[in-house]
Design a protein around this motif. Structure first.
Motif, PDB file in Angstrom:
ATOM      1  N   ALA A 155      76.898 -89.993 -73.647  1.00 10.51           N
ATOM      2  CA  ALA A 155      75.629 -90.925 -73.349  1.00 10.51           C
ATOM      3  C   ALA A 155      74.756 -89.494 -72.549  1.00 10.51           C
ATOM      4  O   ALA A 155      75.154 -88.710 -72.157  1.00 10.51           O
ATOM      5  CB  ALA A 155      75.543 -92.007 -72.432  1.00 10.51           C
ATOM      6  N   THR A 156      73.284 -89.971 -72.678  1.00 13.47           N
ATOM      7  CA  THR A 156      72.442 -88.887 -71.781  1.00 13.47           C
ATOM      8  C   THR A 156      72.818 -88.739 -70.456  1.00 13.47           C
ATOM      9  O   THR A 156      72.237 -87.908 -69.865  1.00 13.47           O
ATOM     10  CB  THR A 156      70.839 -89.323 -72.197  1.00 13.47           C
ATOM     11  N   ASN A 157      73.578 -89.686 -69.745  1.00 11.99           N
ATOM     12  CA  ASN A 157      73.643 -89.361 -68.274  1.00 11.99           C
ATOM     13  C   ASN A 157      74.903 -88.603 -68.299  1.00 11.99           C
ATOM     14  O   ASN A 157      75.528 -88.407 -67.014  1.00 11.99           O
ATOM     15  CB  ASN A 157      74.060 -90.817 -67.535  1.00 11.99           C
ATOM     16  N   GLY A 158      75.428 -88.073 -69.364  1.00 13.85           N
ATOM     17  CA  GLY A 158      76.698 -87.164 -69.278  1.00 13.85           C
ATOM     18  C   GLY A 158      77.939 -87.738 -69.388  1.00 13.85           C
ATOM     19  O   GLY A 158      78.875 -87.144 -69.095  1.00 13.85           O
ATOM     20  N   LEU A 159      78.046 -89.289 -69.499  1.00 18.04           N
ATOM     21  CA  LEU A 159      79.302 -89.779 -69.338  1.00 18.04           C
ATOM     22  C   LEU A 159      79.844 -90.344 -70.728  1.00 18.04           C
ATOM     23  O   LEU A 159      78.717 -91.006 -71.413  1.00 18.04           O
ATOM     24  CB  LEU A 159      79.148 -90.930 -68.468  1.00 18.04           C
ATOM     25  N   TYR A 160      81.098 -90.237 -70.979  1.00 16.06           N
ATOM     26  CA  TYR A 160      81.544 -91.258 -72.045  1.00 16.06           C
ATOM     27  C   TYR A 160      81.719 -92.721 -71.666  1.00 16.06           C
ATOM     28  O   TYR A 160      81.867 -92.718 -70.174  1.00 16.06           O
ATOM     29  CB  TYR A 160      83.036 -90.617 -72.440  1.00 16.06           C
ATOM     30  N   GLU A 161      82.001 -93.758 -72.793  1.00 12.09           N
ATOM     31  CA  GLU A 161      81.645 -95.034 -72.078  1.00 12.09           C
ATOM     32  C   GLU A 161      82.997 -95.324 -71.391  1.00 12.09           C
ATOM     33  O   GLU A 161      82.833 -96.227 -70.456  1.00 12.09           O
ATOM     34  CB  GLU A 161      81.755 -96.093 -73.361  1.00 12.09           C
ATOM     35  N   ASN A 162      84.139 -94.465 -71.446  1.00 11.12           N
ATOM     36  CA  ASN A 162      85.294 -94.850 -70.713  1.00 11.12           C
ATOM     37  C   ASN A 162      85.228 -94.524 -69.155  1.00 11.12           C
ATOM     38  O   ASN A 162      85.864 -94.748 -68.287  1.00 11.12           O
ATOM     39  CB  ASN A 162      86.724 -94.419 -71.060  1.00 11.12           C
ATOM     40  N   GLN A 163      84.146 -93.655 -69.128  1.00  6.29           N
ATOM     41  CA  GLN A 163      83.959 -93.093 -67.844  1.00  6.29           C
ATOM     42  C   GLN A 163      82.780 -94.021 -66.897  1.00  6.29           C
ATOM     43  O   GLN A 163      82.406 -93.652 -65.892  1.00  6.29           O
ATOM     44  CB  GLN A 163      83.377 -91.638 -67.553  1.00  6.29           C
ATOM     45  N   ASP A 164      81.981 -94.975 -67.773  1.00  3.45           N
ATOM     46  CA  ASP A 164      80.769 -95.393 -67.232  1.00  3.45           C
ATOM     47  C   ASP A 164      80.598 -96.999 -67.421  1.00  3.45           C
ATOM     48  O   ASP A 164      80.703 -97.516 -68.529  1.00  3.45           O
ATOM     49  CB  ASP A 164      79.867 -94.779 -68.221  1.00  3.45           C
ATOM     50  N   GLU A 165      80.839 -97.638 -66.581  1.00  3.25           N
ATOM     51  CA  GLU A 165      81.029 -99.191 -66.629  1.00  3.25           C
ATOM     52  C   GLU A 165      79.526 -99.779 -67.019  1.00  3.25           C
ATOM     53  O   GLU A 165      79.610-100.901 -67.430  1.00  3.25           O
ATOM     54  CB  GLU A 165      81.163 -99.908 -65.120  1.00  3.25           C
ATOM     55  N   SER A 166      78.687 -99.038 -67.048  1.00  2.00           N
ATOM     56  CA  SER A 166      77.255 -99.543 -67.579  1.00  2.00           C
ATOM     57  C   SER A 166      77.320 -99.685 -69.061  1.00  2.00           C
ATOM     58  O   SER A 166      76.222-100.104 -69.655  1.00  2.00           O
ATOM     59  CB  SER A 166      76.057 -98.848 -67.067  1.00  2.00           C
ATOM     60  N   GLN A 167      78.067 -98.890 -69.737  1.00  4.33           N
ATOM     61  CA  GLN A 167      78.059 -98.783 -71.175  1.00  4.33           C
ATOM     62  C   GLN A 167      79.182 -99.874 -71.739  1.00  4.33           C
ATOM     63  O   GLN A 167      80.252-100.297 -71.270  1.00  4.33           O
ATOM     64  CB  GLN A 167      78.489 -97.329 -71.794  1.00  4.33           C
ATOM     65  N   PRO A 168      78.746-100.396 -73.046  1.00  2.00           N
ATOM     66  CA  PRO A 168      79.554-101.378 -73.705  1.00  2.00           C
ATOM     67  C   PRO A 168      81.026-100.508 -74.026  1.00  2.00           C
ATOM     68  O   PRO A 168      80.689 -99.520 -74.226  1.00  2.00           O
ATOM     69  CB  PRO A 168      78.844-101.879 -74.743  1.00  2.00           C
ATOM     70  N   ASP A 169      81.855-101.419 -74.138  1.00  2.00           N
ATOM     71  CA  ASP A 169      83.486-100.667 -74.675  1.00  2.00           C
ATOM     72  C   ASP A 169      83.080-100.190 -76.199  1.00  2.00           C
ATOM     73  O   ASP A 169      82.309-100.779 -76.785  1.00  2.00           O
ATOM     74  CB  ASP A 169      84.540-101.829 -74.739  1.00  2.00           C
ATOM     75  N   TYR A 170      83.568 -98.908 -75.992  1.00  2.00           N
ATOM     76  CA  TYR A 170      83.393 -98.152 -77.426  1.00  2.00           C
ATOM     77  C   TYR A 170      81.985 -97.739 -77.775  1.00  2.00           C
ATOM     78  O   TYR A 170      81.812 -97.296 -79.058  1.00  2.00           O
ATOM     79  CB  TYR A 170      84.242 -99.131 -78.859  1.00  2.00           C
ATOM     80  N   ASN A 171      80.950 -97.897 -76.748  1.00  2.00           N
ATOM     81  CA  ASN A 171      79.786 -97.518 -77.217  1.00  2.00           C
ATOM     82  C   ASN A 171      79.754 -96.001 -77.351  1.00  2.00           C
ATOM     83  O   ASN A 171      80.567 -95.119 -76.728  1.00  2.00           O
ATOM     84  CB  ASN A 171      78.628 -97.417 -76.039  1.00  2.00           C
ATOM     85  N   LEU A 172      78.936 -95.531 -78.444  1.00  2.00           N
ATOM     86  CA  LEU A 172      79.005 -94.139 -79.035  1.00  2.00           C
ATOM     87  C   LEU A 172      80.355 -93.764 -79.570  1.00  2.00           C
ATOM     88  O   LEU A 172      80.796 -92.289 -79.418  1.00  2.00           O
ATOM     89  CB  LEU A 172      78.758 -92.953 -77.619  1.00  2.00           C
TER      90      LEU A 172
END
Ligand code: BEZ
Ligand code: FE
Length: 287
Positions: A155-172
């Motif tokens: 994501a634009t915050n530099g994090l993959y979804e598995n590193q980032d609780e704010s993203q839905p599972d399997y986002n991107l």
């Protein structure tokens, strides 16, 4: 009884001690590893405190390693080993598209999406890019129908979804199939640069080396079809100056795409060539 230990006699005896390994490839690797590590110790005349530092560094890397993160893989990436293996195993003069390391953030079983679908959840910040292109046979140039593209990105915050609780599972993340003309069509996030994780021992190494810890903006692709060598690659942004300072030595001229501004989004047309061979999928570093 043999004579006193010398630097060379210890190396010879250590190599000999592992020469009974039955698997010839394993024997080759283990004995070469012993010879090269012994040569390193002799070349730099490694001191005891430095050896203590080395095994403590490995122990600290183990503490940063778990199901979601592998600090050992990250070390291999930032010292160029992972990309070196890709180049040795796959790069041929006839390849238009380069092979890239898988990296620590590939997950298998991403959602299978239809033609034109987006891998980006609606609330994900950033610009969108429509990616279209063809997959074809490198030798015959015939389109390859039914090839699978696995796509993933940060994501634009530099994090993959598995590193980032704010993203839905399997986002991107998503998987797409080529149609009868070998064509694919998907929507992704316009990629942005991001740093590799620097909170562990690998981060310390990057800091002492004054290395810029960023990867240039990219989208990951694995393109596969039975009967063809699986292509693991990444697409970078043409004109991005940080392509030359990729912290993992992957980005290069045969992996850049021309991202065009197109109204309210970007578009990218990018073809992938597959070489006839054995189809194997890389092991996913995270579950
Ligand atoms: C990646 O592109 O996902 C990546 C590759 C190597 C190290 C860290 C991240
Ligand atoms: Fe990445």
């Amino acid at each position: 009884m043999s004579g006193p230990n010398t630097g060379d006699s210890i190396t010879e005896r250590a190599v000999e001690a592992y020469s009974q390994i039955e698997d010839p490839r394993l024997r080759e690797i283990v004995t070469a590893l012993i010879r090269h590590l012994h040569a390193l110790v002799k070349e730099v005349r490694l001191e005891e405190q430095e050896w203590e530092f080395a095994w403590d560094f490995l122990a600290r890397m183990a503490r940063f390693t778990g199901p979601e993160r592998n600090e050992f893989l990250l070390l291999g990436d930032v010292i160029g080993i992972s990309q070196l293996i890709e180049v040795i195993d796959h790069e041929r003069p006839d390849s238009a598209v380069g092979f890239a390391l898988v990296g620590p953030f590939y997950r298998a079983n991403a959602p299978v999406l239809g033609r034109g679908a987006s891998i980006v959840s609606p609330d994900t910040a950033g610009e969108r890019v429509r990616v279209t292109g063809r997959v074809y046979d490198l030798t015959t140039e015939a389109p390859i129908a039914g090839a699978t593209l696995s796509v993933w990105q940060a994501a634009t915050n530099g994090l993959y979804e598995n590193q980032d609780e704010s993203q839905p599972d399997y986002n991107l993340r998503g998987q797409f199939q080529t149609d009868d003309a070998g064509a694919y069509d998907l929507v992704a996030l316009m990629p942005t640069p991001y740093p590799v994780p620097t909170d562990g021992p690998v981060g310390n190494l990057l800091r002492v080396a004054h290395r810029y810890p960023y990867r240039p903006a990219h989208i990951h692709f694995i393109v596969s079809k039975s009967g063809y060598e699986t292509l693991v690659t990444q697409v970078f942004v043409d004109g991005d100056p940080t392509v030359n300072t990729d912290v993992v030595f992957t980005a290069s001229g045969n992996m850049v795409g021309e991202f065009q501004h197109d109204g309210d989004h970007y578009s990218l047309n990018y073809d992938f060539q597959l070489r006839p061979g054995v189809s194997t999928m890389p092991k996913a570093p995270i579950p």
